[in-house]
Design a protein around this motif. Structure first.
Motif, PDB file in Angstrom:
ATOM      1  N   LYS A 116      27.642  48.708  38.319  1.00 16.98           N
ATOM      2  CA  LYS A 116      28.414  48.842  39.547  1.00 16.98           C
ATOM      3  C   LYS A 116      28.529  47.485  40.228  1.00 16.98           C
ATOM      4  O   LYS A 116      27.584  46.695  40.203  1.00 16.98           O
ATOM      5  CB  LYS A 116      27.753  49.830  40.510  1.00 16.98           C
ATOM      6  CG  LYS A 116      27.609  51.247  39.971  1.00 16.98           C
ATOM      7  CD  LYS A 116      26.849  52.129  40.959  1.00 16.98           C
ATOM      8  CE  LYS A 116      26.643  53.527  40.391  1.00 16.98           C
ATOM      9  NZ  LYS A 116      25.877  54.392  41.334  1.00 16.98           N
ATOM     10  N   THR A 118      29.779  46.165  44.046  1.00 20.28           N
ATOM     11  CA  THR A 118      30.247  46.507  45.385  1.00 20.28           C
ATOM     12  C   THR A 118      30.745  45.242  46.066  1.00 20.28           C
ATOM     13  O   THR A 118      30.040  44.227  46.092  1.00 20.28           O
ATOM     14  CB  THR A 118      29.119  47.129  46.230  1.00 20.28           C
ATOM     15  OG1 THR A 118      28.613  48.284  45.544  1.00 20.28           O
ATOM     16  CG2 THR A 118      29.626  47.541  47.592  1.00 20.28           C
ATOM     17  N   THR A 126      38.523  41.861  44.224  1.00 19.78           N
ATOM     18  CA  THR A 126      38.955  43.096  43.567  1.00 19.78           C
ATOM     19  C   THR A 126      39.636  42.783  42.238  1.00 19.78           C
ATOM     20  O   THR A 126      39.325  43.397  41.203  1.00 19.78           O
ATOM     21  CB  THR A 126      39.929  43.872  44.471  1.00 19.78           C
ATOM     22  OG1 THR A 126      39.288  44.170  45.709  1.00 19.78           O
ATOM     23  CG2 THR A 126      40.368  45.173  43.810  1.00 19.78           C
ATOM     24  N   VAL A 129      37.102  41.550  39.507  1.00 16.35           N
ATOM     25  CA  VAL A 129      36.330  42.628  38.880  1.00 16.35           C
ATOM     26  C   VAL A 129      37.203  43.409  37.903  1.00 16.35           C
ATOM     27  O   VAL A 129      36.776  43.734  36.792  1.00 16.35           O
ATOM     28  CB  VAL A 129      35.739  43.571  39.950  1.00 16.35           C
ATOM     29  CG1 VAL A 129      35.050  44.765  39.283  1.00 16.35           C
ATOM     30  CG2 VAL A 129      34.752  42.820  40.836  1.00 16.35           C
ATOM     31  N   LYS A 130      38.421  43.694  38.294  1.00 13.73           N
ATOM     32  CA  LYS A 130      39.327  44.448  37.419  1.00 13.73           C
ATOM     33  C   LYS A 130      39.671  43.662  36.158  1.00 13.73           C
ATOM     34  O   LYS A 130      39.799  44.242  35.070  1.00 13.73           O
ATOM     35  CB  LYS A 130      40.596  44.833  38.182  1.00 13.73           C
ATOM     36  CG  LYS A 130      40.344  45.889  39.254  1.00 13.73           C
ATOM     37  CD  LYS A 130      41.625  46.301  39.960  1.00 13.73           C
ATOM     38  CE  LYS A 130      41.361  47.436  40.949  1.00 13.73           C
ATOM     39  NZ  LYS A 130      42.592  47.852  41.679  1.00 13.73           N
ATOM     40  N   GLN A 133      36.719  43.975  33.887  1.00 13.50           N
ATOM     41  CA  GLN A 133      36.719  45.310  33.297  1.00 13.50           C
ATOM     42  C   GLN A 133      37.700  45.393  32.136  1.00 13.50           C
ATOM     43  O   GLN A 133      37.401  45.945  31.068  1.00 13.50           O
ATOM     44  CB  GLN A 133      37.090  46.362  34.360  1.00 13.50           C
ATOM     45  CG  GLN A 133      36.020  46.593  35.417  1.00 13.50           C
ATOM     46  CD  GLN A 133      36.521  47.504  36.532  1.00 13.50           C
ATOM     47  OE1 GLN A 133      37.700  47.494  36.869  1.00 13.50           O
ATOM     48  NE2 GLN A 133      35.616  48.297  37.103  1.00 13.50           N
ATOM     49  N   SER A 140      32.367  49.386  34.179  1.00  5.06           N
ATOM     50  CA  SER A 140      31.712  49.042  35.448  1.00  5.06           C
ATOM     51  C   SER A 140      32.468  49.678  36.609  1.00  5.06           C
ATOM     52  O   SER A 140      33.700  49.621  36.663  1.00  5.06           O
ATOM     53  CB  SER A 140      31.665  47.522  35.623  1.00  5.06           C
ATOM     54  OG  SER A 140      30.913  46.914  34.598  1.00  5.06           O
ATOM     55  N   LEU A 142      33.770  49.851  40.334  1.00  2.50           N
ATOM     56  CA  LEU A 142      34.094  48.976  41.452  1.00  2.50           C
ATOM     57  C   LEU A 142      34.068  49.792  42.735  1.00  2.50           C
ATOM     58  O   LEU A 142      34.741  50.812  42.852  1.00  2.50           O
ATOM     59  CB  LEU A 142      35.481  48.362  41.256  1.00  2.50           C
ATOM     60  CG  LEU A 142      36.051  47.569  42.448  1.00  2.50           C
ATOM     61  CD1 LEU A 142      35.161  46.375  42.771  1.00  2.50           C
ATOM     62  CD2 LEU A 142      37.479  47.131  42.166  1.00  2.50           C
ATOM     63  N   GLN A 144      34.207  49.594  47.117  1.00  2.00           N
ATOM     64  CA  GLN A 144      34.529  48.825  48.313  1.00  2.00           C
ATOM     65  C   GLN A 144      34.047  49.616  49.524  1.00  2.00           C
ATOM     66  O   GLN A 144      34.816  50.233  50.238  1.00  2.00           O
ATOM     67  CB  GLN A 144      36.036  48.555  48.383  1.00  2.00           C
ATOM     68  CG  GLN A 144      36.517  47.610  47.288  1.00  2.00           C
ATOM     69  CD  GLN A 144      38.014  47.377  47.345  1.00  2.00           C
ATOM     70  OE1 GLN A 144      38.790  48.312  47.252  1.00  2.00           O
ATOM     71  NE2 GLN A 144      38.417  46.124  47.489  1.00  2.00           N
TER      72      GLN A 144
END
Length: 212
Positions: A116, A118, A126, A129-130, A133, A140, A142, A144
């Motif tokens: 995870k 955060t 954002t 992280v995407k 992935q 994983s 994500l 917020q």
């Protein structure tokens, strides 16, 4: 040398403060010399710490804070796990997708993929992280959620307390070196150094052991 450098990265002291303290102990050293010692020693100790750093949890809280460098605000990316252990940190000149991704890749290279992550509402974080992935295929999660990131925001304050008496850094290079030392000492205080002798030692002794 190690004593002076330890005092600088462990406590809210400026270089002149340490110079005065050492003089009271009968050791006469100029604060500019202490600065040179810090720049020389801290990269070695930070590298030694990374080799002996304990594993962190797989639920990360990622955020960035501001640091004054050469009269301009720069960005210190940081992440902690759900228990408050520091995952990684990175001082950067920009706050964008490429920078956020570089920070995540560095952290993953040290600790592996988290389950995870955060973050706040930052679009760059954002997207980073995407992208991770998509590239790794890892599932994983994500998140917020503002209140879940309180732990990393509180952890920023411990670093800010140490750097506040410094009144900013002279250059980006100096900032990176000194912040790495401050973060290393902060992680030692949190018990993140794998002590080779398995005996309980003070944070100062653990710091000195990195030079062995």
């Amino acid at each position: 040398m190690l004593t002076c450098v330890h005092l600088y990265v462990a406590y809210r002291l400026s270089m002149p403060h340490i110079e005065e303290m050492m003089q009271e102990c009968g050791v006469f050293v100029d604060h500019t010399t202490i600065h040179r010692w810090a720049l020389m020693i801290l990269p070695v100790l930070a590298a030694a710490f990374r080799r002996r750093k304990r594993p962190v949890g797989n639920s990360w809280r990622m955020d960035e804070t501001y640091v004054l460098v050469g009269g301009q605000w720069k960005y210190l990316y940081r992440a902690v796990d759900r228990d408050g252990a520091t995952v990684d940190f990175l001082l950067t000149a920009k706050r964008d997708l490429a920078t956020a991704r570089r920070f995540l890749e560095r952290a993953i290279g040290q600790h592996g993929l988290p389950d995870k992550v955060t973050i706040d509402k930052s679009g760059a974080n954002t997207a980073a992280v995407k992208h991770i992935q998509a590239d790794t295929g890892a599932p994983s999660e994500l998140r917020q959620v503002k209140y879940l990131n309180n732990i990393v925001e509180q952890d920023h304050r411990a670093i800010k307390r140490i750097i506040r008496p410094m009144l900013g850094f002279q250059s980006f290079r100096y900032a990176r070196i000194l912040l790495a030392g401050i973060e290393t000492m902060h992680m030692i205080k949190k018990g993140q150094l794998d002590c080779l002798d398995k005996q309980v030692a003070s944070a100062a002794d653990q710091f000195y052991s990195l030079a062995a």
